[in-house]
Design a protein around this motif. Sequence first.
Motif, mmCIF file in Angstrom:
data_model
loop_
_atom_site.group_PDB
_atom_site.id
_atom_site.type_symbol
_atom_site.label_atom_id
_atom_site.label_comp_id
_atom_site.label_asym_id
_atom_site.label_seq_id
_atom_site.Cartn_x
_atom_site.Cartn_y
_atom_site.Cartn_z
ATOM 1 N N GLY A 18 16.812 -42.013 -12.307
ATOM 2 C CA GLY A 18 15.452 -41.819 -12.769
ATOM 3 C C GLY A 18 14.899 -42.920 -13.639
ATOM 4 O O GLY A 18 13.697 -42.949 -13.919
ATOM 5 N N THR A 19 15.748 -43.862 -14.048
ATOM 6 C CA THR A 19 15.271 -44.900 -14.963
ATOM 7 C C THR A 19 16.219 -46.082 -14.914
ATOM 8 O O THR A 19 17.337 -45.999 -14.375
ATOM 9 N N GLU A 23 17.121 -46.646 -11.277
ATOM 10 C CA GLU A 23 15.813 -46.697 -10.620
ATOM 11 C C GLU A 23 15.670 -47.986 -9.817
ATOM 12 O O GLU A 23 15.192 -47.976 -8.675
ATOM 13 N N GLY A 40 19.950 -37.067 -11.091
ATOM 14 C CA GLY A 40 19.678 -37.187 -12.519
ATOM 15 C C GLY A 40 19.288 -35.839 -13.080
ATOM 16 O O GLY A 40 19.100 -34.865 -12.343
ATOM 17 N N ARG A 41 19.138 -35.783 -14.386
ATOM 18 C CA ARG A 41 18.858 -34.511 -15.049
ATOM 19 C C ARG A 41 17.377 -34.290 -15.315
ATOM 20 O O ARG A 41 16.982 -33.192 -15.700
ATOM 21 N N ARG A 42 16.549 -35.322 -15.140
ATOM 22 C CA ARG A 42 15.127 -35.205 -15.437
ATOM 23 C C ARG A 42 14.317 -35.286 -14.147
ATOM 24 O O ARG A 42 14.137 -36.368 -13.572
ATOM 25 N N ARG A 43 13.853 -34.128 -13.700
ATOM 26 C CA ARG A 43 13.175 -34.045 -12.408
ATOM 27 C C ARG A 43 11.938 -34.929 -12.340
ATOM 28 O O ARG A 43 11.683 -35.565 -11.314
ATOM 29 N N ALA A 44 11.158 -34.968 -13.405
ATOM 30 C CA ALA A 44 9.919 -35.745 -13.364
ATOM 31 C C ALA A 44 10.209 -37.215 -13.079
ATOM 32 O O ALA A 44 9.507 -37.855 -12.274
ATOM 33 N N SER A 45 11.232 -37.759 -13.699
ATOM 34 C CA SER A 45 11.598 -39.157 -13.460
ATOM 35 C C SER A 45 12.077 -39.355 -12.023
ATOM 36 O O SER A 45 11.713 -40.335 -11.360
ATOM 37 N N GLU A 47 11.316 -37.569 -9.390
ATOM 38 C CA GLU A 47 10.203 -37.430 -8.456
ATOM 39 C C GLU A 47 9.320 -38.671 -8.457
ATOM 40 O O GLU A 47 8.792 -39.069 -7.413
ATOM 41 N N GLU A 59 18.378 -32.847 -8.556
ATOM 42 C CA GLU A 59 18.384 -32.676 -10.003
ATOM 43 C C GLU A 59 19.664 -31.983 -10.450
ATOM 44 O O GLU A 59 20.059 -30.951 -9.889
ATOM 45 N N ASP A 61 23.546 -32.510 -13.137
ATOM 46 C CA ASP A 61 24.439 -33.285 -13.988
ATOM 47 C C ASP A 61 25.522 -33.927 -13.123
ATOM 48 O O ASP A 61 26.325 -33.230 -12.503
#
Length: 265
Positions: A18-19, A23, A40-45, A47, A59, A61
Amino acid sequence: MTFPFPPAQGCVVITGAGTGIGEACARHFAAQGARVALIGRRRASLERVAAQTGGIVLEGDAASAADWERFIAALEAEGGVASLIACAGGLGAGSALQTGDDAWAAAMRANVDTAFVSARACLPQLIERRGSIVLVASIASLAAGPEVCGYTTAKHALIGLMRSLARDYGPQGVRVNAVCPGWVRTPMADEEMLPLIARHGDTLDEAYARVCADVPLRRAASADEIAQVCGFLASPAASIVTGAAIVADGGSSVVDVPTLAFERV
């Protein structure tokens, strides 16, 4: 130079997608024609990266065996696992006396458990496809920075994990390598610049220049540059490369630190 990735082989699975470097790896492999799976653990990132790459969002761990059961089921429906790029990591600041049990365990989980559990889950499909694993380690895998005991220990452990996997699964056609970046301009590294910014009144660019003052190339890497190294190691162009720790640090690890005082005379 690019190294096209045959999409028919299955998915390139990227943890920490996610980053940062994860990424950048997602963008790189997607540009080479690969189907990418983003963990990753952060869905918004995730997506956000999926919108750029057409990737599959998973999404959860990367250090959780239970989550990996779910990931593998989803990946089998997408053609399986062709390569694993283990980018998840972080945590581990503080000297030994500053590191409590919970902080130590968190550093091991973030850096070592994510890589081990991910590799263990993916290995059956990687054996079937004669695939590859790239562990994103660090120059902290090779030397110790100040007051990062947990991080340094965990990143050293990744090299041992890489070598063990390469030895055990090479006869079954699985290649396993590690990339050891130095400073990379990522959101995590930007946060690490904050004490220098506060102490010296630096801008972010000036803080990076300060930490790279003794790096032969005099700069930090971009996440895209590290992604290209990962792309090479996962590609057919690196078909004879396994068990290698590829240092991508602008030359910082070749500097003879005890002689730096002579340059400043």
